[in-house]
Enzyme design. Structure first.
Site, PDB file in Angstrom:
ATOM      1  N   ASP A  61       0.829  -1.211   0.000  1.00 59.06           N
ATOM      2  CA  ASP A  61       0.000   0.000   0.000  1.00 59.06           C
ATOM      3  C   ASP A  61       0.865   1.262   0.000  1.00 59.06           C
ATOM      4  O   ASP A  61       1.954   1.274   0.579  1.00 59.06           O
ATOM      5  CB  ASP A  61      -0.906  -0.015   1.241  1.00 59.06           C
ATOM      6  CG  ASP A  61      -2.073   0.957   1.113  1.00 59.06           C
ATOM      7  OD1 ASP A  61      -2.298   1.485   0.006  1.00 59.06           O
ATOM      8  OD2 ASP A  61      -2.753   1.184   2.126  1.00 59.06           O
ATOM      9  N   GLY A  62       0.350   2.288  -0.657  1.00 61.83           N
ATOM     10  CA  GLY A  62       1.012   3.598  -0.596  1.00 61.83           C
ATOM     11  C   GLY A  62       1.588   4.086  -1.918  1.00 61.83           C
ATOM     12  O   GLY A  62       2.239   5.130  -1.967  1.00 61.83           O
TER      13      GLY A  62
ATOM     14  N   GLY B 218       0.022   5.341  -4.509  1.00 68.51           N
ATOM     15  CA  GLY B 218      -0.615   6.605  -4.905  1.00 68.51           C
ATOM     16  C   GLY B 218      -0.058   7.771  -4.094  1.00 68.51           C
ATOM     17  O   GLY B 218       0.264   8.834  -4.640  1.00 68.51           O
TER      18      GLY B 218
ATOM     19  N   TRP C  40       2.803   7.897  -2.616  1.00 71.18           N
ATOM     20  CA  TRP C  40       4.201   8.095  -3.007  1.00 71.18           C
ATOM     21  C   TRP C  40       4.265   8.972  -4.263  1.00 71.18           C
ATOM     22  O   TRP C  40       5.063   9.908  -4.338  1.00 71.18           O
ATOM     23  CB  TRP C  40       4.857   6.724  -3.269  1.00 71.18           C
ATOM     24  CG  TRP C  40       6.311   6.793  -3.637  1.00 71.18           C
ATOM     25  CD1 TRP C  40       7.382   6.719  -2.782  1.00 71.18           C
ATOM     26  CD2 TRP C  40       6.854   6.955  -4.954  1.00 71.18           C
ATOM     27  NE1 TRP C  40       8.552   6.830  -3.488  1.00 71.18           N
ATOM     28  CE2 TRP C  40       8.250   6.971  -4.821  1.00 71.18           C
ATOM     29  CE3 TRP C  40       6.300   7.075  -6.233  1.00 71.18           C
ATOM     30  CZ2 TRP C  40       9.112   7.109  -5.921  1.00 71.18           C
ATOM     31  CZ3 TRP C  40       7.150   7.218  -7.317  1.00 71.18           C
ATOM     32  CH2 TRP C  40       8.538   7.236  -7.152  1.00 71.18           C
TER      33      TRP C  40
ATOM     34  N   HIS D 231       2.761   3.077  -9.128  1.00 71.91           N
ATOM     35  CA  HIS D 231       2.672   1.618  -9.292  1.00 71.91           C
ATOM     36  C   HIS D 231       3.943   1.079  -9.961  1.00 71.91           C
ATOM     37  O   HIS D 231       4.462   0.037  -9.556  1.00 71.91           O
ATOM     38  CB  HIS D 231       1.435   1.235 -10.111  1.00 71.91           C
ATOM     39  CG  HIS D 231       0.153   1.661  -9.462  1.00 71.91           C
ATOM     40  ND1 HIS D 231      -0.138   1.383  -8.152  1.00 71.91           N
ATOM     41  CD2 HIS D 231      -0.911   2.368  -9.934  1.00 71.91           C
ATOM     42  CE1 HIS D 231      -1.326   1.887  -7.842  1.00 71.91           C
ATOM     43  NE2 HIS D 231      -1.811   2.497  -8.911  1.00 71.91           N
TER      44      HIS D 231
ATOM     45  N   ARG E  44     -11.307   1.952  -9.831  1.00 74.35           N
ATOM     46  CA  ARG E  44     -10.405   3.107  -9.976  1.00 74.35           C
ATOM     47  C   ARG E  44     -10.558   3.717 -11.377  1.00 74.35           C
ATOM     48  O   ARG E  44     -11.092   3.080 -12.280  1.00 74.35           O
ATOM     49  CB  ARG E  44      -8.963   2.665  -9.746  1.00 74.35           C
ATOM     50  CG  ARG E  44      -8.763   2.245  -8.314  1.00 74.35           C
ATOM     51  CD  ARG E  44      -7.311   2.040  -7.988  1.00 74.35           C
ATOM     52  NE  ARG E  44      -7.180   1.802  -6.557  1.00 74.35           N
ATOM     53  CZ  ARG E  44      -6.082   1.964  -5.865  1.00 74.35           C
ATOM     54  NH1 ARG E  44      -4.987   2.374  -6.447  1.00 74.35           N
ATOM     55  NH2 ARG E  44      -6.058   1.733  -4.576  1.00 74.35           N
TER      56      ARG E  44
ATOM     57  N   LEU F 190      11.095 -20.603  -3.999  1.00 73.98           N
ATOM     58  CA  LEU F 190      10.041 -19.750  -3.447  1.00 73.98           C
ATOM     59  C   LEU F 190       8.819 -19.819  -4.361  1.00 73.98           C
ATOM     60  O   LEU F 190       8.963 -19.823  -5.586  1.00 73.98           O
ATOM     61  CB  LEU F 190      10.559 -18.294  -3.402  1.00 73.98           C
ATOM     62  CG  LEU F 190       9.541 -17.200  -3.081  1.00 73.98           C
ATOM     63  CD1 LEU F 190       9.104 -17.274  -1.619  1.00 73.98           C
ATOM     64  CD2 LEU F 190      10.132 -15.811  -3.356  1.00 73.98           C
TER      65      LEU F 190
ATOM     66  N   GLU G  20       0.490 -13.310  12.334  1.00 73.31           N
ATOM     67  CA  GLU G  20       1.009 -12.102  12.984  1.00 73.31           C
ATOM     68  C   GLU G  20       0.890 -10.968  11.969  1.00 73.31           C
ATOM     69  O   GLU G  20       1.004 -11.201  10.760  1.00 73.31           O
ATOM     70  CB  GLU G  20       2.477 -12.297  13.361  1.00 73.31           C
ATOM     71  CG  GLU G  20       2.702 -13.331  14.434  1.00 73.31           C
ATOM     72  CD  GLU G  20       2.069 -12.941  15.759  1.00 73.31           C
ATOM     73  OE1 GLU G  20       2.046 -11.738  16.078  1.00 73.31           O
ATOM     74  OE2 GLU G  20       1.577 -13.837  16.472  1.00 73.31           O
TER      75      GLU G  20
HETATM   76  C1  FPP Z   1      -1.870  -0.014  -3.644  1.00 77.14           C
HETATM   77  O1  FPP Z   1      -1.432   1.310  -3.554  1.00 77.14           O
HETATM   78  C2  FPP Z   1      -1.290  -0.703  -4.817  1.00 77.14           C
HETATM   79  C3  FPP Z   1      -1.974  -1.250  -5.861  1.00 77.14           C
HETATM   80  C4  FPP Z   1      -3.437  -1.234  -5.959  1.00 77.14           C
HETATM   81  C5  FPP Z   1      -1.283  -1.867  -7.016  1.00 77.14           C
HETATM   82  C6  FPP Z   1      -0.172  -2.805  -6.637  1.00 77.14           C
HETATM   83  C7  FPP Z   1       0.710  -3.032  -7.800  1.00 77.14           C
HETATM   84  C8  FPP Z   1       2.039  -2.936  -7.760  1.00 77.14           C
HETATM   85  C9  FPP Z   1       2.837  -2.621  -6.569  1.00 77.14           C
HETATM   86  C10 FPP Z   1       2.804  -3.196  -8.969  1.00 77.14           C
HETATM   87  C11 FPP Z   1       3.547  -4.469  -8.800  1.00 77.14           C
HETATM   88  C12 FPP Z   1       3.471  -5.246  -9.994  1.00 77.14           C
HETATM   89  C13 FPP Z   1       3.628  -6.582 -10.082  1.00 77.14           C
HETATM   90  C14 FPP Z   1       3.700  -7.190 -11.420  1.00 77.14           C
HETATM   91  C15 FPP Z   1       3.737  -7.485  -8.905  1.00 77.14           C
HETATM   92  P1  FPP Z   1      -2.513   2.494  -3.659  1.00 77.14           P
HETATM   93  O2  FPP Z   1      -2.622   2.900  -5.085  1.00 77.14           O
HETATM   94  O3  FPP Z   1      -3.790   2.060  -3.015  1.00 77.14           O
HETATM   95  O4  FPP Z   1      -1.824   3.614  -2.815  1.00 77.14           O
HETATM   96  P2  FPP Z   1      -2.547   4.819  -2.036  1.00 77.14           P
HETATM   97  O5  FPP Z   1      -3.341   4.185  -0.917  1.00 77.14           O
HETATM   98  O6  FPP Z   1      -1.404   5.633  -1.533  1.00 77.14           O
HETATM   99  O7  FPP Z   1      -3.393   5.559  -3.046  1.00 77.14           O
END
Ligand code: FPP
Length: 237
Positions: free
Chosen positions: A16-17, A19, A21, A33, A67, A127, A203
């Site tokens: 999470d985070g 967006g 960032w 992302h 979204r 893994l 945990e």
């Molecule tokens: C949540 O952050 C993240 C996502 C919904 C997308 C996750 C995808 C990736 C990290 C890309 C990785 C790719 C692969 C192929 C594994 P958010 O957008 O909800 O962040 P926010 O809460 O700050 O808006």
């Protein structure tokens, strides 16, 4: 191995985070992302280093379809591109990629790329990376209950025989052990429809760091936090 040195067999991460960032750095959400790919690489290497056998990543939730279309499209594109860019290293590290969730909603192109990644990495032994895609726990449980009811109707199962193990066996995660440790970055302290059944004795750890900033040191710190926890599974010491 002593209690103190134990390593979680299965780690699950809510990444999470991204967006926030992006906003912090004056960038578009999709760039957040894209920046989230590097900590995925780092976490995979760390799992192999520590001997963690399963890593589940909450990559795209059922709710994420809501979204803006531009953001959804950019995440889909990122999946396809990362199949091409990451598969060689995954193979080299002995990582086997699997998916949970209902992938039928993805486009044919995305489904093709994902299947290709699973196929090409099928022999990885170090893994198992489980990507939760179009996944939500309630949807997974709904699909499992529907299949249980169907099998009961066909006489394959009797209602009296349905126990906790039966339910686990009908979930997408049937082949994998329950997660020992769930990490959610960005300081949010909730599960957001992720592995609700499987998380019964996990945990949990909620570091403040935003996912794109999650480093190998943050991963090591998480392992230390896990090692300090006292897991009792409802029993006494
Ligand atoms: C949540 O952050 C993240 C996502 C919904 C997308 C996750 C995808 C990736 C990290 C890309 C990785 C790719 C692969 C192929 C594994 P958010 O957008 O909800 O962040 P926010 O809460 O700050 O808006």
């Amino acid at each position: 191995m002593s209690e103190h040195n134990r390593i979680p067999q299965h780690i699950a991460i809510i990444m999470d985070g991204n967006g926030r960032w992006a906003e912090k750095h004056g960038k578009e959400r999709y760039e957040g992302h894209a920046a989230g790919l590097e900590p995925v690489r780092t976490s995979l290497r760390s799992c192999v280093k520590w001997g963690v056998k399963y890593l589940t990543l909450y990559t795209f939730s059922t709710e994420n379809w809501g979204r803006p279309q531009k953001e959804v499209d950019s995440i889909m594109e990122l999946f396809c591109q990362s199949v091409i860019s990451e598969t060689p290293e995954l193979k080299q590290q002995g990582v086997r990629v699997r998916m949970i969730g209902d992938r039928s909603r993805f486009s044919q192109k995305v489904q093709h790329y994902l299947a290709q990644m699973e196929e090409e990495t099928a022999h990885g032994e170090n893994l198992t990376l489980i990507m939760a895609l179009n996944y939500s726990s309630r949807d997974e449980i709904r699909r499992a209950v529907s299949r249980i009811a169907d099998d009961a109707r066909k006489g394959i199962l009797t209602p009296e025989a349905i126990d906790e193990q039966t339910i686990s066996q009908y979930l997408d995660t049937a082949e994998y052990p329950d997660p020992d440790f769930i990490i959610r970055t960005s300081g949010e302290c909730r599960l957001s429809n992720f592995l609700l059944w499987q998380a019964s004795y996990a945990e949990m750890y909620f570091p403040e760091v935003l996912w794109p900033d999650f480093t190998a040191e943050d991963f090591d710190r998480a392992i230390e936090v896990y090692q300090q926890r006292d897991r009792r599974f409802g029993l006494v010491k």
